[in-house]
Design a protein around this motif. Structure first.
Motif, PDB file in Angstrom:
ATOM      1  N   ALA A  69       0.683  -1.331  -0.138  1.00  0.00           N
ATOM      2  CA  ALA A  69       0.000   0.022  -0.016  1.00  0.00           C
ATOM      3  C   ALA A  69       0.906   1.289   0.015  1.00  0.00           C
ATOM      4  N   SER A  70       1.956   0.975   0.564  1.00  0.00           N
ATOM      5  CA  SER A  70       2.607   2.369   0.786  1.00  0.00           C
ATOM      6  C   SER A  70       4.260   2.141   0.744  1.00  0.00           C
ATOM      7  N   VAL A  71       5.118   2.870   0.230  1.00  0.00           N
ATOM      8  CA  VAL A  71       6.435   3.001   0.324  1.00  0.00           C
ATOM      9  C   VAL A  71       6.872   3.345   1.609  1.00  0.00           C
ATOM     10  N   PRO A  72       7.726   2.730   2.513  1.00  0.00           N
ATOM     11  CA  PRO A  72       8.418   3.145   3.550  1.00  0.00           C
ATOM     12  C   PRO A  72       9.407   4.182   3.334  1.00  0.00           C
ATOM     13  N   MET A  73       9.011   5.123   4.245  1.00  0.00           N
ATOM     14  CA  MET A  73       9.866   6.262   3.934  1.00  0.00           C
ATOM     15  C   MET A  73      11.376   6.161   4.801  1.00  0.00           C
ATOM     16  N   THR A  74      12.352   6.701   3.907  1.00  0.00           N
ATOM     17  CA  THR A  74      13.810   6.475   4.653  1.00  0.00           C
ATOM     18  C   THR A  74      14.393   7.694   4.215  1.00  0.00           C
ATOM     19  N   ARG A  75      15.736   7.962   4.937  1.00  0.00           N
ATOM     20  CA  ARG A  75      16.402   9.332   4.624  1.00  0.00           C
ATOM     21  C   ARG A  75      16.867   9.085   3.323  1.00  0.00           C
ATOM     22  N   ALA A  76      17.475   7.972   2.992  1.00  0.00           N
ATOM     23  CA  ALA A  76      18.013   7.633   1.898  1.00  0.00           C
ATOM     24  C   ALA A  76      17.185   7.751   0.616  1.00  0.00           C
ATOM     25  N   GLY A  77      16.019   7.333   0.989  1.00  0.00           N
ATOM     26  CA  GLY A  77      14.531   7.569  -0.144  1.00  0.00           C
ATOM     27  C   GLY A  77      14.345   8.919  -0.318  1.00  0.00           C
ATOM     28  N   VAL A  78      14.372   9.831   0.705  1.00  0.00           N
ATOM     29  CA  VAL A  78      13.917  11.025   0.387  1.00  0.00           C
ATOM     30  C   VAL A  78      15.085  11.739  -0.253  1.00  0.00           C
ATOM     31  N   LEU A  79      16.494  11.552   0.109  1.00  0.00           N
ATOM     32  CA  LEU A  79      17.643  12.203  -0.791  1.00  0.00           C
ATOM     33  C   LEU A  79      17.369  11.944  -2.404  1.00  0.00           C
ATOM     34  N   THR A  95      21.023  16.107   4.437  1.00  0.00           N
ATOM     35  CA  THR A  95      20.156  16.134   5.559  1.00  0.00           C
ATOM     36  C   THR A  95      18.862  16.106   5.023  1.00  0.00           C
ATOM     37  N   ILE A  96      18.016  15.568   6.170  1.00  0.00           N
ATOM     38  CA  ILE A  96      16.462  15.784   5.635  1.00  0.00           C
ATOM     39  C   ILE A  96      15.930  16.775   6.718  1.00  0.00           C
ATOM     40  N   ASP A  97      15.007  17.505   6.078  1.00  0.00           N
ATOM     41  CA  ASP A  97      14.238  18.608   6.782  1.00  0.00           C
ATOM     42  C   ASP A  97      12.724  18.299   6.800  1.00  0.00           C
ATOM     43  N   HIS A  98      12.163  18.683   7.956  1.00  0.00           N
ATOM     44  CA  HIS A  98      10.822  18.536   8.169  1.00  0.00           C
ATOM     45  C   HIS A  98      10.109  19.614   7.891  1.00  0.00           C
ATOM     46  N   VAL A  99       9.453  19.778   6.858  1.00  0.00           N
ATOM     47  CA  VAL A  99       9.092  21.201   6.054  1.00  0.00           C
ATOM     48  C   VAL A  99       8.076  21.793   7.409  1.00  0.00           C
ATOM     49  N   GLY A 105       4.297  19.638  15.278  1.00  0.00           N
ATOM     50  CA  GLY A 105       3.183  18.792  14.741  1.00  0.00           C
ATOM     51  C   GLY A 105       3.730  18.319  13.463  1.00  0.00           C
ATOM     52  N   GLY A 106       4.492  18.446  12.731  1.00  0.00           N
ATOM     53  CA  GLY A 106       4.963  18.008  11.418  1.00  0.00           C
ATOM     54  C   GLY A 106       5.080  16.323  11.479  1.00  0.00           C
ATOM     55  N   ARG A 107       4.819  15.808  10.479  1.00  0.00           N
ATOM     56  CA  ARG A 107       4.670  14.465  10.469  1.00  0.00           C
ATOM     57  C   ARG A 107       6.063  14.014  10.052  1.00  0.00           C
ATOM     58  N   HIS A 108       6.599  12.777  10.401  1.00  0.00           N
ATOM     59  CA  HIS A 108       7.747  12.211   9.520  1.00  0.00           C
ATOM     60  C   HIS A 108       7.522  11.231   8.500  1.00  0.00           C
ATOM     61  N   SER A 109       7.009  11.883   7.374  1.00  0.00           N
ATOM     62  CA  SER A 109       6.396  11.098   6.425  1.00  0.00           C
ATOM     63  C   SER A 109       6.867  11.701   4.813  1.00  0.00           C
ATOM     64  N   TRP A 110       6.695  11.142   3.886  1.00  0.00           N
ATOM     65  CA  TRP A 110       7.393  11.658   2.509  1.00  0.00           C
ATOM     66  C   TRP A 110       6.839  12.794   2.186  1.00  0.00           C
ATOM     67  N   GLU A 111       5.662  13.286   2.677  1.00  0.00           N
ATOM     68  CA  GLU A 111       4.902  14.456   2.225  1.00  0.00           C
ATOM     69  C   GLU A 111       5.521  15.699   3.129  1.00  0.00           C
ATOM     70  N   ASN A 112       6.160  15.348   4.204  1.00  0.00           N
ATOM     71  CA  ASN A 112       6.741  16.293   5.022  1.00  0.00           C
ATOM     72  C   ASN A 112       8.085  16.417   5.181  1.00  0.00           C
TER      73      ASN A 112
END
Ligand SMILES: [Zn+2]
Length: 169
Positions: A69-79, A95-99, A105-112
């Motif tokens: 159903a969904s692709v697990p989010m990882t640091r390497a994946g976001v980069l 680095t990874i930034d949370h928008v 309240g920001g989520r640790h997700s692909w969208e954020n």
């Protein structure tokens, strides 16, 4: 043994990334065959056998890829999704930034989560884009579940895999 091996389906579509040890077990059990040996070489040796460490291998029989159903989010994946460039300034990101900051309240997700360089990440800190006057050129999204892409996005691809990944894209 920390190197990773690209596993192709019998039809040569990228399927998964496995450890070299797992890859050798698959080959020795006849479930997979070597497509390309690792450039940095080396071999697994037992008493009467030496097996080249693979970089790319292929399953002997076709397997159906289970629906996820969904692709697990990882640091390497976001980069990888953001092509390793900072979404705020375009420089190389590591680095990874949370928008929307997690503290707000920001989520640790692909969208954020987005790729960001260290200077932008520390300048942004726990503020919102609107507070800084920064804008995102494109809205971050979860990667689509293309054939094989489910697994591949979660690790940094090895250069020798590129022809196979390009063929599947
Ligand atoms: Zn930046």
């Amino acid at each position: 043994m920390t190197s990773r091996v690209l596993l192709l389906n019998a039809t040569f579509e990228p399927l998964a990334v496995v450890t070299a040890r797992r890859a050798v077990v698959l080959m020795l059990s006849g479930k997979a065959e070597l497509v390309q040996a690792a450039l940095e070489g080396g071999a697994f040796r037992s008493e009467n056998l030496a097996v080249a460490v693979p970089s790319v291998m292929r399953l002997s029989r076709y397997v159906r890829v289970p629906y996820r159903a969904s692709v697990p989010m990882t640091r390497a994946g976001v980069l990888r999704r953001d092509k390793r460039s900072c979404v705020y300034c375009g420089k190389r990101a590591d680095t990874i930034d949370h928008v929307v900051p997690r503290s707000r309240g920001g989520r640790h997700s692909w969208e954020n989560c987005v790729a960001a360089c260290r200077p932008c990440n520390s300048r942004k800190a726990d503020r919102l884009l609107s507070e800084l006057g920064w804008v995102l050129r494109t809205a971050p999204a979860a990667p689509r579940r293309g054939r094989g892409s489910v697994w591949l996005l979660t690790v940094e691809p090895h250069p020798t895999w590129e022809p196979w990944l390009a063929a599947a894209a």
